[in-house]
Design a protein around this motif. Structure first.
Motif, short mmCIF file in Angstrom:
data_model
loop_
_atom_site.label_atom_id
_atom_site.label_comp_id
_atom_site.label_asym_id
_atom_site.label_seq_id
_atom_site.Cartn_x
_atom_site.Cartn_y
_atom_site.Cartn_z
N GLN A 138 0.82 -1.20 0.00
CA GLN A 138 0.00 0.00 0.00
C GLN A 138 0.86 1.27 0.00
OE1 GLN A 138 -3.22 -0.07 -0.42
NE2 GLN A 138 -3.44 2.15 -0.34
N ASP A 139 2.01 1.22 0.69
CA ASP A 139 2.92 2.36 0.70
C ASP A 139 3.42 2.67 -0.70
OD1 ASP A 139 2.63 2.56 3.44
OD2 ASP A 139 4.42 1.37 3.86
N ALA A 140 3.79 1.61 -1.44
CA ALA A 140 4.27 1.81 -2.81
C ALA A 140 3.16 2.40 -3.68
CB ALA A 140 4.76 0.49 -3.40
N ARG A 141 1.95 1.91 -3.50
CA ARG A 141 0.83 2.43 -4.30
C ARG A 141 0.60 3.91 -4.01
NH1 ARG A 141 -5.19 -0.15 -5.25
NH2 ARG A 141 -6.14 1.73 -6.15
N GLU A 142 0.63 4.29 -2.74
CA GLU A 142 0.38 5.69 -2.39
C GLU A 142 1.47 6.61 -2.93
OE1 GLU A 142 -0.09 5.60 1.81
OE2 GLU A 142 -2.10 4.70 1.74
N ARG A 143 2.73 6.12 -2.91
CA ARG A 143 3.81 6.94 -3.47
C ARG A 143 3.59 7.20 -4.96
NH1 ARG A 143 7.08 3.55 -0.26
NH2 ARG A 143 7.68 2.34 -2.09
N TRP A 144 3.19 6.17 -5.70
CA TRP A 144 2.97 6.34 -7.14
C TRP A 144 1.72 7.16 -7.41
CZ3 TRP A 144 5.77 5.29 -11.45
CH2 TRP A 144 6.97 4.60 -11.23
N GLU A 145 0.70 7.01 -6.59
CA GLU A 145 -0.52 7.80 -6.79
C GLU A 145 -0.24 9.30 -6.67
OE1 GLU A 145 -3.30 6.24 -3.96
OE2 GLU A 145 -4.26 4.96 -5.45
N ARG A 146 0.66 9.66 -5.77
CA ARG A 146 0.99 11.07 -5.61
C ARG A 146 1.70 11.63 -6.85
NH1 ARG A 146 1.97 9.43 -0.12
NH2 ARG A 146 4.18 9.06 -0.56
N ARG A 147 2.36 10.77 -7.61
CA ARG A 147 3.10 11.21 -8.79
C ARG A 147 2.22 11.28 -10.04
NH1 ARG A 147 8.21 7.02 -8.42
NH2 ARG A 147 8.86 7.49 -6.27
N ARG B 227 -0.29 0.03 -12.36
CA ARG B 227 -0.19 -1.03 -11.35
C ARG B 227 1.07 -1.88 -11.51
NH1 ARG B 227 -5.47 -4.22 -10.86
NH2 ARG B 227 -4.96 -4.64 -13.05
N PRO B 228 1.48 -2.26 -12.74
CA PRO B 228 2.73 -3.02 -12.85
C PRO B 228 3.93 -2.29 -12.27
CG PRO B 228 1.49 -3.15 -14.89
CD PRO B 228 0.81 -2.11 -14.05
N LEU B 229 3.97 -0.96 -12.40
CA LEU B 229 5.08 -0.19 -11.83
C LEU B 229 5.04 -0.23 -10.30
CD1 LEU B 229 4.97 2.93 -14.18
CD2 LEU B 229 6.56 1.00 -14.28
N VAL B 230 3.83 -0.15 -9.74
CA VAL B 230 3.69 -0.21 -8.29
C VAL B 230 4.17 -1.56 -7.77
CG1 VAL B 230 2.01 -0.24 -6.40
CG2 VAL B 230 1.79 1.44 -8.23
N ARG B 231 3.76 -2.62 -8.44
CA ARG B 231 4.17 -3.95 -7.99
C ARG B 231 5.68 -4.13 -8.11
NH1 ARG B 231 -0.64 -7.93 -10.31
NH2 ARG B 231 -2.24 -7.22 -8.83
N ALA B 232 6.25 -3.64 -9.21
CA ALA B 232 7.70 -3.75 -9.37
C ALA B 232 8.42 -2.98 -8.26
CB ALA B 232 8.11 -3.22 -10.74
N ALA B 233 7.94 -1.78 -7.93
CA ALA B 233 8.56 -0.99 -6.87
C ALA B 233 8.44 -1.69 -5.53
CB ALA B 233 7.92 0.40 -6.81
#
Length: 211
Positions: free
Chosen positions: A72-81, A92-98
């Motif tokens: 969830q932390d990774a998702r929130e970081r990407w959502e802000r960008r 979503r693939p970028l979030v999972r990779a991160a």
């Protein structure tokens, strides 16, 4: 307080004063009048937290785990960008990779870690179990047993719902994990399983690792 097998009822003051140490392969804390405030594991062990989406995994990790890896932390970081209008499915693939890159870096350090797991990805538990074996340590499962209604309410509260298809997959996977644990069988690769309901998860304030 060391336990073996399913946890029995203990005086509330004793449960609050000391962490619940590792005992038998399955510990059922659901519906207990005396709920531990801490769970203790050996240094170098890995703990994976599973349950339904919206069931409280991220909340538990943020509150109780100092060394937590939460997707969830990774998702929130990407959502802000990302632009607000951009659907999550696109990146979503970028979030999972991160998420998995951060998890891999943490595992390579040899540190004790608490990991968010959606329950449907058995290969993730397999990877974590393999890492634990190479360390000479153990993998443990914390399984949140929440009703579908509670989980859907949690999704609504965070403003983020999963599809009906994905939720059905999660329900099937978590149900299988619960049934196996209730029969005394932790998932493959896990040294133990601890079952938590909403009240016992809310009481838990620390997940610790000690020599």
């Amino acid at each position: 307080m060391t336990t073996t097998g399913t946890v029995g009822t203990v005086p509330a003051q004793r449960a609050a004063a000391r962490p619940l140490a590792m005992g038998g392969p399955v510990r059922d804390l659901r519906g207990k009048a005396a709920r531990p405030h801490r769970l203790a594991f050996a240094a170098g062990d890995i703990v994976v937290v599973s349950g339904l989406p919206g069931g409280g995994k991220s909340t538990l990790i943020k509150r109780a785990a100092e060394a937590g890896i939460d997707s969830q932390d990774a998702r929130e970081r990407w959502e802000r960008r990302m632009p607000a209008a951009l659907p999550y499915a696109v990146y979503r693939p970028l979030v999972r990779a991160a998420h998995y890159w951060g998890l891999w870096r943490e595992l390579r350090s040899g540190a004790s870690v608490v990991v968010h797991d959606c329950g449907t990805q058995a290969w993730v538990r397999g990877l974590l179990a393999a890492v634990a074996r190479r360390r000479g340590r153990a993998l443990h499962l914390l399984l949140l047993d929440t009703s579908p209604e509670e989980a859907l309410s949690g999704q609504a509260a965070r403003g983020r719902r999963v599809s009906a298809y994905a939720f059905a997959r999660h329900r099937g996977a978590v149900t299988r994990l619960l049934r196996a644990a209730e029969a005394g069988r932790p998932p493959a690769g896990c040294a133990s399983a601890t079952l938590l309901d909403r009240p016992s998860a809310a009481t838990l304030t620390r997940i610790t690792f000690r020599p």
